[in-house]
Design a protein around this motif. Structure first.
Motif, PDB file in Angstrom:
ATOM      1  N   VAL A  24       0.236  10.616 -10.651  1.00  0.00           N
ATOM      2  CA  VAL A  24       0.064   9.743 -12.103  1.00  0.00           C
ATOM      3  C   VAL A  24      -1.370   9.378 -12.148  1.00  0.00           C
ATOM      4  N   VAL A  25      -2.070   9.068 -10.993  1.00  0.00           N
ATOM      5  CA  VAL A  25      -3.640   8.611 -10.998  1.00  0.00           C
ATOM      6  C   VAL A  25      -4.207   9.959 -10.104  1.00  0.00           C
ATOM      7  N   PRO A  26      -5.494  10.017 -10.232  1.00  0.00           N
ATOM      8  CA  PRO A  26      -6.115  10.863  -9.506  1.00  0.00           C
ATOM      9  C   PRO A  26      -5.775  10.671  -8.106  1.00  0.00           C
ATOM     10  N   GLY A  27      -5.546  11.992  -7.388  1.00  0.00           N
ATOM     11  CA  GLY A  27      -4.991  11.795  -5.940  1.00  0.00           C
ATOM     12  C   GLY A  27      -5.682  11.194  -4.819  1.00  0.00           C
ATOM     13  N   TRP A  28      -7.234  11.142  -5.077  1.00  0.00           N
ATOM     14  CA  TRP A  28      -7.599  10.271  -4.088  1.00  0.00           C
ATOM     15  C   TRP A  28      -7.539   8.836  -4.134  1.00  0.00           C
ATOM     16  N   VAL A  29      -6.911   8.023  -5.193  1.00  0.00           N
ATOM     17  CA  VAL A  29      -6.379   6.795  -5.272  1.00  0.00           C
ATOM     18  C   VAL A  29      -4.942   6.888  -4.245  1.00  0.00           C
ATOM     19  N   SER A  30      -4.372   7.743  -4.497  1.00  0.00           N
ATOM     20  CA  SER A  30      -3.067   7.325  -3.698  1.00  0.00           C
ATOM     21  C   SER A  30      -3.004   7.865  -2.414  1.00  0.00           C
ATOM     22  N   VAL A  31      -4.375   8.565  -2.040  1.00  0.00           N
ATOM     23  CA  VAL A  31      -4.546   8.788  -0.866  1.00  0.00           C
ATOM     24  C   VAL A  31      -5.043   7.511   0.127  1.00  0.00           C
ATOM     25  N   ILE A  32      -5.962   6.795  -0.724  1.00  0.00           N
ATOM     26  CA  ILE A  32      -6.634   5.780  -0.159  1.00  0.00           C
ATOM     27  C   ILE A  32      -5.600   4.683   0.138  1.00  0.00           C
ATOM     28  N   PHE A  33      -4.479   4.523  -0.663  1.00  0.00           N
ATOM     29  CA  PHE A  33      -3.186   3.730  -0.646  1.00  0.00           C
ATOM     30  C   PHE A  33      -2.527   4.134   0.690  1.00  0.00           C
ATOM     31  N   LEU A  34      -2.114   5.370   1.120  1.00  0.00           N
ATOM     32  CA  LEU A  34      -1.436   5.883   1.969  1.00  0.00           C
ATOM     33  C   LEU A  34      -2.328   5.772   3.433  1.00  0.00           C
ATOM     34  N   VAL A  35      -3.657   6.048   3.131  1.00  0.00           N
ATOM     35  CA  VAL A  35      -4.390   5.714   4.576  1.00  0.00           C
ATOM     36  C   VAL A  35      -4.232   4.142   4.789  1.00  0.00           C
ATOM     37  N   GLY A  36      -4.477   3.450   3.801  1.00  0.00           N
ATOM     38  CA  GLY A  36      -4.063   2.038   4.157  1.00  0.00           C
ATOM     39  C   GLY A  36      -3.088   1.568   5.006  1.00  0.00           C
ATOM     40  N   ALA A  37      -1.915   2.261   4.308  1.00  0.00           N
ATOM     41  CA  ALA A  37      -0.514   2.062   4.852  1.00  0.00           C
ATOM     42  C   ALA A  37      -0.281   2.657   6.394  1.00  0.00           C
ATOM     43  N   VAL A  38      -1.288   3.404   6.735  1.00  0.00           N
ATOM     44  CA  VAL A  38      -0.963   4.098   8.042  1.00  0.00           C
ATOM     45  C   VAL A  38      -1.963   3.515   9.082  1.00  0.00           C
ATOM     46  N   VAL A  39      -3.257   2.872   8.475  1.00  0.00           N
ATOM     47  CA  VAL A  39      -4.116   2.151   9.407  1.00  0.00           C
ATOM     48  C   VAL A  39      -3.515   0.443   9.783  1.00  0.00           C
ATOM     49  N   LEU A  40      -3.102  -0.059   8.766  1.00  0.00           N
ATOM     50  CA  LEU A  40      -2.840  -1.400   8.875  1.00  0.00           C
ATOM     51  C   LEU A  40      -1.929  -1.901   9.904  1.00  0.00           C
ATOM     52  N   PRO A  41      -1.019  -1.043  10.224  1.00  0.00           N
ATOM     53  CA  PRO A  41       0.131  -1.515  11.550  1.00  0.00           C
ATOM     54  C   PRO A  41      -0.952  -1.655  12.784  1.00  0.00           C
ATOM     55  N   TYR A  42      -2.053  -0.977  12.923  1.00  0.00           N
ATOM     56  CA  TYR A  42      -2.713  -0.817  14.190  1.00  0.00           C
ATOM     57  C   TYR A  42      -3.729  -2.078  14.060  1.00  0.00           C
ATOM     58  N   ILE A  43      -4.304  -2.539  13.043  1.00  0.00           N
ATOM     59  CA  ILE A  43      -5.087  -3.637  12.994  1.00  0.00           C
ATOM     60  C   ILE A  43      -4.328  -4.869  13.015  1.00  0.00           C
ATOM     61  N   CYS A  73       0.760  -1.308   0.099  1.00  0.00           N
ATOM     62  CA  CYS A  73      -0.007   0.035  -0.054  1.00  0.00           C
ATOM     63  C   CYS A  73       0.876   1.414   0.157  1.00  0.00           C
ATOM     64  N   PHE A  74       1.885   1.409   0.817  1.00  0.00           N
ATOM     65  CA  PHE A  74       2.867   2.478   0.716  1.00  0.00           C
ATOM     66  C   PHE A  74       3.709   2.662  -0.458  1.00  0.00           C
ATOM     67  N   LEU A  75       4.075   1.578  -0.892  1.00  0.00           N
ATOM     68  CA  LEU A  75       4.609   1.914  -2.354  1.00  0.00           C
ATOM     69  C   LEU A  75       3.720   2.191  -3.422  1.00  0.00           C
ATOM     70  N   ALA A  76       2.397   1.489  -3.587  1.00  0.00           N
ATOM     71  CA  ALA A  76       1.365   2.065  -4.477  1.00  0.00           C
ATOM     72  C   ALA A  76       1.092   3.470  -4.326  1.00  0.00           C
ATOM     73  N   GLY A  77       1.105   4.078  -2.946  1.00  0.00           N
ATOM     74  CA  GLY A  77       0.348   5.490  -2.752  1.00  0.00           C
ATOM     75  C   GLY A  77       1.701   6.240  -3.182  1.00  0.00           C
ATOM     76  N   VAL A  78       2.963   5.970  -2.753  1.00  0.00           N
ATOM     77  CA  VAL A  78       4.090   6.637  -3.532  1.00  0.00           C
ATOM     78  C   VAL A  78       4.102   6.834  -4.951  1.00  0.00           C
ATOM     79  N   LEU A  79       4.216   5.517  -5.605  1.00  0.00           N
ATOM     80  CA  LEU A  79       4.362   5.377  -7.061  1.00  0.00           C
ATOM     81  C   LEU A  79       3.274   6.056  -7.825  1.00  0.00           C
ATOM     82  N   THR A  80       2.065   5.986  -7.309  1.00  0.00           N
ATOM     83  CA  THR A  80       0.899   6.433  -7.944  1.00  0.00           C
ATOM     84  C   THR A  80       0.899   7.895  -7.803  1.00  0.00           C
ATOM     85  N   TRP A  81       1.482   8.582  -6.885  1.00  0.00           N
ATOM     86  CA  TRP A  81       1.171  10.047  -6.608  1.00  0.00           C
ATOM     87  C   TRP A  81       1.579  10.919  -7.697  1.00  0.00           C
TER      88      TRP A  81
END
Length: 102
Positions: free
Chosen positions: A42-61, A32-40
């Motif tokens: 390139v694709v609409p911003g909300w897609v990259s933000v979703i990947f980055l939010v997933g990278a932030v929330v996944l450690p807690y879960i 998720c982190f790599l996808a968020g950084v690499l798609t920043w």
């Protein structure tokens, strides 16, 4: 005394299972982190933000799920069946003085 069907899983197997699950979730976080950084940009911003939010929330879960192990089962394991008291004892006839009727 444990029945073989209600015996818990060995501790080493439980720890290994939880470790594998945690490492798989951390691998998904890395993706998720790599996808968020690499798609920043390139694709609409909300897609990259979703990947980055997933990278932030996944450690807690992942930590919550890794620590949730070896819970007790709430199954009744009574090996003794209680006897029925209704037919075994007769009420006293003497009014409670301690003598029983034959």
């Amino acid at each position: 005394m444990h029945r073989i069907t209600t015996a818990p899983e060995p501790l080493a197997d439980d720890v290994a299972r939880r470790t594998r699950r945690y490492l798989a979730q951390m691998g998904l976080r890395l993706v998720c982190f790599l996808a968020g950084v690499l798609t920043w940009g390139v694709v609409p911003g909300w897609v990259s933000v979703i990947f980055l939010v997933g990278a932030v929330v996944l450690p807690y879960i992942a930590v919550i799920l890794a620590n949730a192990g070896r819970e007790r089962r709430d199954e009744p394991t009574s090996l003794v069946t209680p006897r029925e008291l209704g037919s075994a004892a007769e009420p006293p006839v003497d009014g409670g003085r301690g003598e029983w009727a034959p």
